[in-house]
Write a protein that holds these residues in place. Structure first.
Motif, PDB file in Angstrom:
ATOM      1  N   LEU A  15       1.562   9.643  -7.333  1.00 15.77           N
ATOM      2  CA  LEU A  15       0.632   9.841  -6.222  1.00 15.77           C
ATOM      3  C   LEU A  15      -0.658   9.086  -6.527  1.00 15.77           C
ATOM      4  O   LEU A  15      -1.588   9.618  -7.122  1.00 15.77           O
ATOM      5  N   VAL A  16      -0.720   7.828  -6.133  1.00 15.54           N
ATOM      6  CA  VAL A  16      -1.812   6.960  -6.550  1.00 15.54           C
ATOM      7  C   VAL A  16      -2.932   6.895  -5.528  1.00 15.54           C
ATOM      8  O   VAL A  16      -4.019   6.418  -5.844  1.00 15.54           O
ATOM      9  N   THR A  17      -2.714   7.334  -4.311  1.00 21.58           N
ATOM     10  CA  THR A  17      -3.759   7.242  -3.294  1.00 21.58           C
ATOM     11  C   THR A  17      -4.199   8.639  -2.872  1.00 21.58           C
ATOM     12  O   THR A  17      -3.483   9.631  -3.070  1.00 21.58           O
ATOM     13  N   GLU A  18      -5.374   8.714  -2.257  1.00 24.39           N
ATOM     14  CA  GLU A  18      -5.878   9.994  -1.765  1.00 24.39           C
ATOM     15  C   GLU A  18      -4.967  10.532  -0.661  1.00 24.39           C
ATOM     16  O   GLU A  18      -4.757  11.749  -0.552  1.00 24.39           O
TER      17      GLU A  18
ATOM     18  N   ASP B 253      -1.787  10.210  -0.560  1.00 20.47           N
ATOM     19  CA  ASP B 253      -0.635  10.825  -1.220  1.00 20.47           C
ATOM     20  C   ASP B 253      -0.940  12.255  -1.623  1.00 20.47           C
ATOM     21  O   ASP B 253      -0.129  13.165  -1.420  1.00 20.47           O
ATOM     22  N   HIS B 254      -2.104  12.460  -2.213  1.00 21.84           N
ATOM     23  CA  HIS B 254      -2.472  13.811  -2.668  1.00 21.84           C
ATOM     24  C   HIS B 254      -2.621  14.766  -1.476  1.00 21.84           C
ATOM     25  O   HIS B 254      -2.171  15.915  -1.535  1.00 21.84           O
ATOM     26  N   LYS B 255      -3.229  14.302  -0.401  1.00 23.44           N
ATOM     27  CA  LYS B 255      -3.371  15.161   0.781  1.00 23.44           C
ATOM     28  C   LYS B 255      -2.008  15.501   1.370  1.00 23.44           C
ATOM     29  O   LYS B 255      -1.748  16.628   1.790  1.00 23.44           O
ATOM     30  N   CYS B 256      -1.144  14.501   1.392  1.00 24.35           N
ATOM     31  CA  CYS B 256       0.191  14.712   1.954  1.00 24.35           C
ATOM     32  C   CYS B 256       0.972  15.737   1.135  1.00 24.35           C
ATOM     33  O   CYS B 256       1.606  16.634   1.687  1.00 24.35           O
ATOM     34  N   MET B 257       0.909  15.635  -0.190  1.00 17.64           N
ATOM     35  CA  MET B 257       1.685  16.522  -1.038  1.00 17.64           C
ATOM     36  C   MET B 257       1.112  17.934  -1.073  1.00 17.64           C
ATOM     37  O   MET B 257       1.844  18.911  -1.209  1.00 17.64           O
TER      38      MET B 257
ATOM     39  N   ASN C 176       6.671  -6.176   1.520  1.00 17.70           N
ATOM     40  CA  ASN C 176       5.369  -5.837   0.950  1.00 17.70           C
ATOM     41  C   ASN C 176       5.538  -4.841  -0.185  1.00 17.70           C
ATOM     42  O   ASN C 176       6.364  -3.927  -0.106  1.00 17.70           O
ATOM     43  N   GLU C 177       4.738  -5.027  -1.236  1.00 17.81           N
ATOM     44  CA  GLU C 177       4.757  -4.060  -2.330  1.00 17.81           C
ATOM     45  C   GLU C 177       4.037  -2.792  -1.884  1.00 17.81           C
ATOM     46  O   GLU C 177       2.955  -2.843  -1.299  1.00 17.81           O
ATOM     47  N   ASN C 178       4.648  -1.657  -2.159  1.00 15.69           N
ATOM     48  CA  ASN C 178       4.093  -0.385  -1.692  1.00 15.69           C
ATOM     49  C   ASN C 178       3.888   0.571  -2.850  1.00 15.69           C
ATOM     50  O   ASN C 178       4.772   0.772  -3.682  1.00 15.69           O
ATOM     51  N   LYS C 179       2.716   1.179  -2.922  1.00 17.95           N
ATOM     52  CA  LYS C 179       2.436   2.223  -3.901  1.00 17.95           C
ATOM     53  C   LYS C 179       2.028   3.530  -3.235  1.00 17.95           C
ATOM     54  O   LYS C 179       1.625   4.471  -3.901  1.00 17.95           O
ATOM     55  N   ARG C 180       2.120   3.572  -1.917  1.00 19.28           N
ATOM     56  CA  ARG C 180       1.730   4.772  -1.170  1.00 19.28           C
ATOM     57  C   ARG C 180       2.958   5.674  -1.009  1.00 19.28           C
ATOM     58  O   ARG C 180       3.879   5.369  -0.275  1.00 19.28           O
ATOM     59  N   TYR C 181       2.911   6.795  -1.663  1.00 16.91           N
ATOM     60  CA  TYR C 181       4.042   7.720  -1.654  1.00 16.91           C
ATOM     61  C   TYR C 181       4.285   8.289  -0.261  1.00 16.91           C
ATOM     62  O   TYR C 181       5.431   8.487   0.144  1.00 16.91           O
TER      63      TYR C 181
END
Length: 376
Positions: free
Chosen positions: A21-24, A26-30, A316-321
């Motif tokens: 979870l690298v983005t804010e 991601d954390h809000k979603c989880m 595209n490279e993606n790091k957003r969970y």
């Protein structure tokens, strides 16, 4: 797409949630993942439920044969009844044919309902993992975003459940030949030479298309369940990935396109969705036909979301969970809805398809045939 078995990679299980979870976002979603899943489930259930209630106050329903209002049943000339009495063997053969058809329809209806339940149950373990324990997903889940990626190791619970569920559901649908038994014949193609109004007596083109619909997608789903699309492959393992990634989307597309043709062209369900007027052959739409229309639209929407996100992830490279979750739920919802469409049609058959006794139906059909013979 839908990978189902691969060698376990030990270090994937030790990765912390924070590394995934690298983005804010991601954390809000989880943090609210449970609420999101619950809200999505409620939405998908509420709309079909409203559809079922739409026709609750209407007593007149359609059917699977040549529909006529109760007050417009044809007058039977005495000469027709006299001919009917002198043809007992023909009448018995007609009744036997109808009885066998009813049994085949009931059998297919049960199998498609079981297949739908298998798909629904097979996705739950993987869904719990991606929403509650992201550390247990493969390292490249953020880039792939599919149920196949989560279930690629058949030694894990989610992998075993999904591969067995998808494979078993495909076998049930394939052996049932449900496209011939649980769906109404295509209305524009029904002629006087098909008095029973059953798909197995239709012209060759419709029967060939139904055979294609029943066999090709389910063989494709069976290959999808058996052949994995592995992460980090090289050499001949790429063949497995290629076969999997071709059979899965093509099978899904064929199913949804054929369901659309069946409802729109075969049953006039889109044209009469907001009307209680009788369709040309089968009378007013049943509530289950309307439910199938809603589920089909939802299925198309989920598929479009999935394909759109997959198109982005491919280039595209993606790091957003959270974006991987959007892709995942688009696929899972689309699959679940696609397999639920035959189940709803099967329930429609059980509720409305076999009304009255075999003798009553055989008598009605025999009278219609003799009436047509006299007119000619």
């Amino acid at each position: 797409m839908m990978d189902v078995c691969a060698d376990p990679v030990s270090d994937e299980m030790s990765t912390s949630d924070e590394e995934r979870l690298v983005t804010e976002g991601d954390h809000k979603c989880m943090r609210k993942s449970g609420r999101h899943v619950a809200a999505l489930t409620v939405f998908l259930l509420v709309v079909p439920f409203l559809c079922l209630q739409l026709q609750a106050h209407i007593n007149t329903t359609g059917g699977f044969k040549r529909w006529k209002p109760d007050d417009q049943q044809p007058w039977v000339p005495p000469s027709v009844l006299e001919q009917l009495k002198h043809q007992p063997l023909s009448f018995a053969a007609m009744a036997a044919l109808i009885g066998l058809g009813r049994q085949q329809t009931l059998q297919a209806s049960i199998l498609v309902v079981l297949a739908s339940l298998l798909i629904l149950g097979g996705t739950w373990t993987a869904t719990i993992i991606v929403t509650q324990e992201p550390a247990k997903t493969p390292k490249d889940f953020s880039q792939k975003g599919t149920i196949s990626n989560v279930t690629q190791d058949v030694a894990t619970p989610q992998g075993r459940l999904w591969s067995v569920s998808l494979g078993s559901a495909s076998i049930l649908l394939l052996t049932s030949m449900y496209t011939f038994w649980i769906y109404r014949s295509w209305a524009p193609c029904v002629g006087t030479d098909n008095p029973i109004v059953t798909s197995v007596l239709q012209y060759a083109t419709e029967r060939e298309l139904r055979a294609f619909w029943a066999s090709v997608p389910n063989v494709g789903f069976l290959l999808t369940a058996m052949i994995p699309s592995l992460s980090g492959v090289s050499g001949y393992e790429r063949v497995l990935t290629a076969v999997h990634n071709v059979t899965a989307p093509i099978s899904m597309l064929i199913c949804v396109v054929m369901e659309t043709i069946q409802l729109n062209y075969g049953e006039n369900a889109f044209e009469y969705f907001f009307s209680f007027e009788p369709t040309p052959i089968y009378g007013p739409l049943t509530k289950f036909q309307r439910l199938r229309v809603v589920l089909l639209v939802e299925c198309w929407c989920a598929g479009i979301v999935f394909v759109a996100v997959q198109g982005y992830l491919a280039f595209n490279e993606n790091k957003r969970y959270w974006l991987a979750l959007v892709s995942y739920f688009g696929e899972v919802i689309g699959l679940t809805l696609a397999f639920s469409l035959p189940a709803v049609a099967g329930i429609d058959n059980i509720v409305y398809g076999s009304r009255g006794t075999v003798t009553d139906e055989a008598t009605t059909i025999a009278i219609e045939i003799l009436n047509m013979t006299i007119k000619q």
